[in-house]
Each structure stands twice: as C-alpha cells, then as structure tokens.
Design a protein around this motif. Sequence first.
Motif, short mmCIF file in Angstrom:
data_model
loop_
_atom_site.label_atom_id
_atom_site.label_comp_id
_atom_site.label_asym_id
_atom_site.label_seq_id
_atom_site.Cartn_x
_atom_site.Cartn_y
_atom_site.Cartn_z
N THR A 332 0.84 -1.19 0.00
CA THR A 332 0.00 0.00 0.00
C THR A 332 0.89 1.25 0.00
O THR A 332 2.08 1.18 0.31
CB THR A 332 -0.90 0.04 1.25
N ASP A 333 0.30 2.38 -0.33
CA ASP A 333 1.04 3.65 -0.28
C ASP A 333 1.62 3.89 1.11
O ASP A 333 2.76 4.34 1.25
CB ASP A 333 0.11 4.83 -0.64
N GLU A 334 0.83 3.55 2.14
CA GLU A 334 1.27 3.76 3.52
C GLU A 334 2.48 2.86 3.85
O GLU A 334 3.45 3.31 4.47
CB GLU A 334 0.11 3.46 4.47
N GLU A 335 2.42 1.61 3.40
CA GLU A 335 3.54 0.68 3.65
C GLU A 335 4.81 1.15 2.93
O GLU A 335 5.90 1.09 3.49
CB GLU A 335 3.16 -0.73 3.19
N LEU A 336 4.65 1.62 1.72
CA LEU A 336 5.81 2.11 0.95
C LEU A 336 6.40 3.35 1.61
O LEU A 336 7.61 3.53 1.66
CB LEU A 336 5.40 2.43 -0.49
N ARG A 337 5.53 4.21 2.12
CA ARG A 337 5.99 5.46 2.75
C ARG A 337 6.85 5.16 3.98
O ARG A 337 7.79 5.88 4.28
CB ARG A 337 4.78 6.32 3.13
N LYS A 338 6.54 4.07 4.67
CA LYS A 338 7.24 3.73 5.91
C LYS A 338 8.58 3.04 5.66
O LYS A 338 9.37 2.90 6.59
CB LYS A 338 6.37 2.83 6.77
N MET A 339 8.81 2.58 4.44
CA MET A 339 10.05 1.83 4.18
C MET A 339 11.27 2.72 4.39
O MET A 339 11.27 3.90 4.06
CB MET A 339 10.04 1.27 2.76
N SER A 340 12.34 2.10 4.87
CA SER A 340 13.48 2.87 5.36
C SER A 340 14.38 3.41 4.27
O SER A 340 14.63 4.60 4.19
CB SER A 340 14.29 2.01 6.33
N TRP A 341 14.92 2.55 3.42
CA TRP A 341 15.91 3.00 2.43
C TRP A 341 15.17 3.52 1.21
O TRP A 341 14.76 2.78 0.33
CB TRP A 341 16.84 1.84 2.08
N THR A 342 15.01 4.82 1.13
CA THR A 342 14.19 5.45 0.10
C THR A 342 14.74 5.18 -1.30
O THR A 342 13.98 4.86 -2.22
CB THR A 342 14.13 6.98 0.33
N GLY A 343 16.06 5.30 -1.48
CA GLY A 343 16.67 5.08 -2.79
C GLY A 343 16.45 3.67 -3.29
O GLY A 343 16.19 3.43 -4.47
N PHE A 344 16.52 2.69 -2.39
CA PHE A 344 16.31 1.28 -2.73
C PHE A 344 14.87 1.06 -3.19
O PHE A 344 14.60 0.46 -4.23
CB PHE A 344 16.63 0.42 -1.50
N LYS A 345 13.92 1.57 -2.41
CA LYS A 345 12.49 1.44 -2.74
C LYS A 345 12.18 2.12 -4.07
O LYS A 345 11.49 1.55 -4.92
CB LYS A 345 11.66 2.07 -1.62
N ASP A 346 12.71 3.33 -4.27
CA ASP A 346 12.46 4.07 -5.51
C ASP A 346 12.95 3.29 -6.73
O ASP A 346 12.34 3.33 -7.80
CB ASP A 346 13.16 5.44 -5.47
N ARG A 347 14.07 2.58 -6.57
CA ARG A 347 14.63 1.81 -7.68
C ARG A 347 13.69 0.67 -8.09
O ARG A 347 13.46 0.42 -9.27
CB ARG A 347 16.01 1.26 -7.29
N VAL A 348 13.09 -0.01 -7.11
CA VAL A 348 12.16 -1.11 -7.40
C VAL A 348 10.90 -0.57 -8.07
O VAL A 348 10.40 -1.16 -9.05
CB VAL A 348 11.82 -1.89 -6.11
N VAL A 349 10.39 0.54 -7.58
CA VAL A 349 9.21 1.16 -8.19
C VAL A 349 9.50 1.53 -9.65
O VAL A 349 8.70 1.24 -10.56
CB VAL A 349 8.77 2.41 -7.39
N ALA A 350 10.66 2.12 -9.89
CA ALA A 350 11.02 2.53 -11.26
C ALA A 350 11.19 1.33 -12.19
O ALA A 350 10.67 1.32 -13.32
CB ALA A 350 12.30 3.37 -11.23
N LEU A 351 11.90 0.30 -11.73
CA LEU A 351 12.18 -0.85 -12.59
C LEU A 351 10.94 -1.69 -12.85
O LEU A 351 10.77 -2.26 -13.93
CB LEU A 351 13.27 -1.73 -11.96
N SER A 352 10.04 -1.77 -11.86
CA SER A 352 8.81 -2.56 -12.04
C SER A 352 7.77 -1.81 -12.88
O SER A 352 6.89 -2.42 -13.48
CB SER A 352 8.20 -2.91 -10.68
N GLY A 353 7.89 -0.48 -12.91
CA GLY A 353 6.89 0.33 -13.61
C GLY A 353 5.57 0.40 -12.87
O GLY A 353 4.56 0.82 -13.41
N LYS A 354 5.57 -0.03 -11.60
CA LYS A 354 4.33 -0.04 -10.81
C LYS A 354 4.48 0.89 -9.60
O LYS A 354 5.46 0.77 -8.87
CB LYS A 354 4.04 -1.45 -10.28
N PRO A 355 3.51 1.76 -9.37
CA PRO A 355 3.58 2.60 -8.17
C PRO A 355 3.45 1.78 -6.90
O PRO A 355 3.92 2.18 -5.84
CB PRO A 355 2.41 3.57 -8.33
N ASN A 356 2.77 0.62 -6.99
CA ASN A 356 2.58 -0.25 -5.82
C ASN A 356 3.05 -1.67 -6.15
O ASN A 356 2.25 -2.56 -6.43
CB ASN A 356 1.11 -0.27 -5.39
#
Length: 458
Positions: A332-356
């Motif tokens: 969920t958006d809330e779960e993603l917001r809480k994740m610690s390493w922002t750069g790591f999370k952003d990379r997965v979102v970008a590579l998957s092409g999915k906001p969630n």
Amino acid sequence: MSMKDGRQIAMVGFLQAQNCSIAPGSWRHQANPMDFLTPAYFQRIGRVLEEGKFHLAFFDDRLAMPDIYGHDHREAVENGIRVVKMDPATILVSIAGATKHLGLGATYSTTYYEPFHVARLFATLDLMTEGRAAWNIVTSLNDSEAANFGRAEHLEHDLRYDRADEFVEVVMGHWDSWEEGAIIGDKASGRFADGSKVHALNHQGTYFRSKGPLPVTRSPQGHPVLIQAGQSGRGRRFAGRWGELIFVVYPTIEAGRKQYAELKQAVADAGRDPDKVTVAPACYVCVAETRAAAEAKRDYVLSLSKPMDALVLLSEVTNFDFASKDLDSEFTDEELRKMSWTGFKDRVVALSGKPNPTVRDFVHFSGRGTIREFPIFCGTPTDVADQMEEWFTSRACDGFVLVATQMPGAFEDFARLVVPELQRRGLYHKDYAGSTLRENLGLTRPNAGDWKKTDRGR
C-alpha cells in the motif's frame, strides 16, 4: 578517452566483516574458505587487493542481525544470511599490518555513535595506517539497530540526514583540533607542544554538544577520506556536501549516466570541485579465459542463492517484515511510505513500472540476496574491460566497487585477468601514486578548517 584526459579508474574492494560477501550465498561457494573469524582470512584478502593495485578495501556494516523477517533471527542464522557482524575498524588494523598502500575504509553510523567517538577512532586509525583511512558515513536503516542501542525506533529519513550533517561538522571540527607543527617535543626545555596551536571545539548545536579538543593529532593525509552513499534527494544533498568518494547502485549504464550527472551537480551546488569527487557504482565480475567458462562461473554463483536470502535481506533493508504479506500482494502507499531505504524502494518502483509493487516484484527487480542486485560484468578479460571502459569513458562513473562472488577468488580473478588488460589500455594505474589514500585518489591534503571555506561549511 581517459588516456588523453588523464582520468583513471578508481577501484574499491567491497567487504563485510562477516561470513559472506554482500551476496549471502558466497559462503556456500566451494572455493570460499571458512576461516572468516581469523585475521589470516582478512589479511589474505588485503594482500590480494594490494597486488591488484586496488585503491581501497572497504567494509560495509550493519549494527544488527537481519531479524525483521518474521520478527526472528532464526531463518537468517540457519542459512548464514549475513549474520556474523564483527567490528570493521578492528579488522582494518589487522589488514594494515599486511599491506603498505591499500586504503582502508569502514562504515560507522551517525545515528548510533557519538561524534567524539567516531572522530577519535578514525583519527587513530588514520595514524596507525599512516594516512590510509576512510570513514563511510551512514545513517543506518532499521528498528533492529535502534533496539540494540536502546532506542524504540529508527529515526525518520530526512531527520537522520539533518542530524548527520551536524554530526559530521562536529567530527570535522574535532579533526581540526591540532594545527600543523603543534608538537615541539623539546626534551631540554620540557616543552611538549605549543598550547596556542591546539583548540577546543566547544560545539553546541541542535543535536550535539561536544567540548574537545580531540586528543589525537592530524595524520599524514590531513584527515580520513569521507565516503558517502546517498542517492535519494536528501541523501544526494548530503553526499554532495561531504562525500569525497561516493558509492552508488545503478541498474543500467543509462541510469548511471543520469545519476552521475546529478551527483556531480550536487557536489558543485555545495561549492566543491566535482572532478575531485569519485563516483563508484557496485558491480560483480565473473571473468575467465573463455566466455563459456565465465558464464559457467556466473551460473554456479547464481545457483547458490536461496529464496529465503532475498526475503530476509529485503526485510532488513526496508525495515518491513516481508513475512507479513504473500508474494503477490501489493504494498500500500502507507507501507511504501514507511520503508526505510528510500533510494532502494524508488529503484524497485522505477524498474517494475508499478507505483505499488508486490513482494514478488521486490524480490525480482531488486535482485536482493543474489548477484543480480548489481550489474554483472561477465566474460573474458577483454569482454569485462570493454564493459568497464564503456561505463567509465561515457561518464557513468569514475571507478567501481567490486563485490565478491566468493572470497578471495573473485578479487584474485580480477587482479590476475582484468587489471592487466585495463592497464594496457591506460585506464588503470600501474602503481600507487603515494603512501596515503588521498594521494592515490588524486585528492589534495586538506589543512585544518579548509572544509569551512566552501558552501558545505555553512
């Protein structure tokens, strides 16, 4: 081409003070020795890196066992998923005794140590290595680390960096305690040092108070080299302000060129010379005399990883329990917001092409727990040199952080097969430029207070 512009590849060996490399399956490799609790293990690696003319042996660190998956350490321990975590600075002293020129870097957190402690430890390390020390400045990642230091939870991302800025200012201030030539050592008069050349810091800030002076003098390289790995917006500003060597993770060369330019701009925005800052992405190298042999090496290493490796390490790095969701459920958006390493999370979102993205997306697109987490340069020495040359000359990087598929074999292969080919092309130094890490990285020796003369001293 670098032969004309004088640039040469900076090379870093990426280490862990533990039972494996970043790739948790590396300890399962048939050629990986199991004496990782001895000084001989790390001295052996240090000698290999120095023979390959690596600029730096660098230890990553985490201040807790990976125990966020299922809120238990058992799976990590049973599978050997990066569970041994010795103090890296102590091991660097051991390696220093077996080497002469190799730079020696360690990670120490601004969130869980005091500035005075870090200033004294690294100033001492710099003297005991005769000017070869480097400090990797991190803000740490998860609640397990917080719990080990008596804190309820880990600090929020941007707040960690605000606090880290002041932390580094205090450390730098302590490193400036002794002016050059303060020690007189006149036995006849009994005068040891010039008291007017030693200064108390008397820092009182938002997060820290520290008096000083630091009871350790400056080293042959002025002060330790500063390493940083910030890639998120706030982290990039922090890296731009402080980092002399910046570690990055790029999924592709195209992403690398874009982020390289952004990082260099952040350095310029901080009033510093971008050409004096080395940007080095993590990579794996699988090299052999033939392409087929190199691919066989790669495939064998890939076969060593287990699905549990990824889930345990994803939980650790995001500060989120991946056992709490099934593989195909979206975050969920809330779960993603809480994740610690922002750069790591952003990379997965970008590579998957999915906001969630789903749990499965995180496993697949991050490559966590496998050697697919970073680019793999695979093939003959010519193939690997071609790939590294393209990254380097097209300005995706200034060097590389080589992560080992196994110890010390991956470093031995690189030193024996790839380094001579890069040297032949004029891309890699034939020998060390000097005795200090700064000399070997082409950095000028800073005087006390120099750091305050740019915007970063604001």
